[in-house]
Design an enzyme around this catalytic site. Structure first.
Site, PDB file in Angstrom:
ATOM      1  N   HIS A 171       0.818  -1.215   0.000  1.00 35.26           N
ATOM      2  CA  HIS A 171       0.000   0.000   0.000  1.00 35.26           C
ATOM      3  C   HIS A 171       0.853   1.267   0.000  1.00 35.26           C
ATOM      4  O   HIS A 171       0.338   2.358  -0.248  1.00 35.26           O
ATOM      5  CB  HIS A 171      -0.940   0.011   1.202  1.00 35.26           C
ATOM      6  CG  HIS A 171      -1.975  -1.066   1.163  1.00 35.26           C
ATOM      7  ND1 HIS A 171      -2.848  -1.223   0.120  1.00 35.26           N
ATOM      8  CD2 HIS A 171      -2.268  -2.062   2.042  1.00 35.26           C
ATOM      9  CE1 HIS A 171      -3.644  -2.254   0.350  1.00 35.26           C
ATOM     10  NE2 HIS A 171      -3.306  -2.784   1.511  1.00 35.26           N
ATOM     11  N   ARG A 183       7.345  -5.429   3.234  1.00 38.50           N
ATOM     12  CA  ARG A 183       6.060  -6.029   2.898  1.00 38.50           C
ATOM     13  C   ARG A 183       5.915  -5.981   1.382  1.00 38.50           C
ATOM     14  O   ARG A 183       5.896  -4.910   0.783  1.00 38.50           O
ATOM     15  CB  ARG A 183       4.881  -5.318   3.560  1.00 38.50           C
ATOM     16  CG  ARG A 183       3.551  -5.975   3.156  1.00 38.50           C
ATOM     17  CD  ARG A 183       2.381  -5.571   4.015  1.00 38.50           C
ATOM     18  NE  ARG A 183       1.905  -4.226   3.737  1.00 38.50           N
ATOM     19  CZ  ARG A 183       0.761  -3.730   4.212  1.00 38.50           C
ATOM     20  NH1 ARG A 183      -0.020  -4.484   4.976  1.00 38.50           N
ATOM     21  NH2 ARG A 183       0.410  -2.488   3.943  1.00 38.50           N
ATOM     22  N   GLU A 217      -5.586 -11.803   7.581  1.00 37.98           N
ATOM     23  CA  GLU A 217      -6.425 -10.604   7.508  1.00 37.98           C
ATOM     24  C   GLU A 217      -7.787 -10.854   6.870  1.00 37.98           C
ATOM     25  O   GLU A 217      -8.481  -9.901   6.502  1.00 37.98           O
ATOM     26  CB  GLU A 217      -5.680  -9.499   6.740  1.00 37.98           C
ATOM     27  CG  GLU A 217      -5.030  -9.955   5.453  1.00 37.98           C
ATOM     28  CD  GLU A 217      -4.105  -8.914   4.855  1.00 37.98           C
ATOM     29  OE1 GLU A 217      -4.206  -7.721   5.204  1.00 37.98           O
ATOM     30  OE2 GLU A 217      -3.272  -9.293   4.006  1.00 37.98           O
ATOM     31  N   ASP A 229      -7.997  -4.842   7.303  1.00 32.20           N
ATOM     32  CA  ASP A 229      -8.664  -5.771   6.395  1.00 32.20           C
ATOM     33  C   ASP A 229      -9.462  -6.809   7.171  1.00 32.20           C
ATOM     34  O   ASP A 229     -10.545  -7.227   6.729  1.00 32.20           O
ATOM     35  CB  ASP A 229      -7.642  -6.460   5.493  1.00 32.20           C
ATOM     36  CG  ASP A 229      -7.288  -5.614   4.282  1.00 32.20           C
ATOM     37  OD1 ASP A 229      -8.217  -5.117   3.616  1.00 32.20           O
ATOM     38  OD2 ASP A 229      -6.090  -5.446   4.010  1.00 32.20           O
TER      39      ASP A 229
END
Length: 267
Positions: A47, A72, A152, A178
């Site tokens: 993200h 990540r 998630e 999430d």
């Protein structure tokens, strides 16, 4: 300055590590985060704005500051997991691991045979981490670098035992935002929902029972002690943009006479 891998050893001895979360692809900002008292810096490609170039540069900055370096990857980019390890990362977080099959594919990219099929070629990691090439690196890399599967979704919760049983998965990392969307069937996003906390605590409990690590993104930093009590050892304390905003608020309050605390503004 070379710095041996440290994250796996620290977690194994029971330490709790707090990580800054980097979304902005600026090596100067990453370096600044690494000068703070955070134990680690995580570079977010999912993200955040990080790409291969900023991860390459950012990992060098973090490692040179003697901090744990984490990446990540984007969803499904197991090829990037291997590349980030070649660049010197301590750990990789993989989002949306919803099944044992997802976990196996991720672990396969993270570990050398016989655990996986990671391709050989990490001269940069060997140099940055002061590990000899050849057999020395081959024998140490699988235990020194960590694969963290994100939990998630409801599917991931249902498959948690199977995910934790995958050889080559070193731990799990909870994405509460999430998870809250899944928890409410798409009705709302609220990572601090009290009715999720029992399930979140169970994730940490099951990870510990499987002799694996548990991490979580703590959107509200004040929740970190609670997560630590649950058994989470690797805790993210929000994006760097939040740190900047909080720091600006504190500086402005001091400038306007709202606080007596002396702040270090530099220069």
């Amino acid at each position: 300055m070379a710095k041996p891998y440290q994250m796996a050893q620290q977690l194994s001895r029971g330490d709790t590590l707090l990580t800054a979360w980097s979304s902005l692809p600026s090596v100067d900002l990453v370096d600044q985060l690494a000068t703070t008292e955070f134990d680690a810096v995580t570079l977010d490609m999912q993200h955040g704005g990080h790409d291969e170039k900023s991860v390459w540069d950012g990992l060098l900055a973090i490692i040179n500051r003697q901090k744990c370096a984490v990446v990540r990857i984007p969803v499904g980019r197991n090829d990037m997991a291997s590349r980030a390890l070649d660049m010197g990362a301590d750990a990789i977080i993989a989002p949306m691991i919803n099944s044992a099959e997802d976990a196996k594919a991720f672990a396969d990219s993270m570990k050398f045979p016989p655990l996986g099929s990671r391709s050989w070629g990490a001269p940069r990691a060997q140099s940055l981490r002061d590990v000899e090439g050849g057999n020395a690196f081959l024998k140490s890399a699988n235990k020194d670098t960590l694969s963290l599967a994100m939990i998630e979704t409801r599917e991931a919760l249902a498959a948690l035992d199977d995910i934790l049983s995958v050889e080559g998965i070193d731990g799990v990392f909870v994405g509460p935002s999430d998870l809250s969307i899944a928890w409410t069937n798409g009705d709302s996003v609220d990572p601090t929902r009290e009715d999720m906390m029992e399930a979140i605590a169970l994730i940490a409990k099951k990870a510990k029972a499987a002799n694996k690590f548990a991490g979580i993104f703590s959107v509200d930093p004040s929740d970190a002690p609670r997560f630590t009590q649950m058994g989470f050892q690797f805790i993210a304390l929000g994006f760097e943009t939040g740190l900047i905003s909080a720091g600006a608020t504190q500086f402005l309050a001091a400038a306007k006479g709202g606080k007596e605390t002396k702040l270090d503004g530099g220069y």
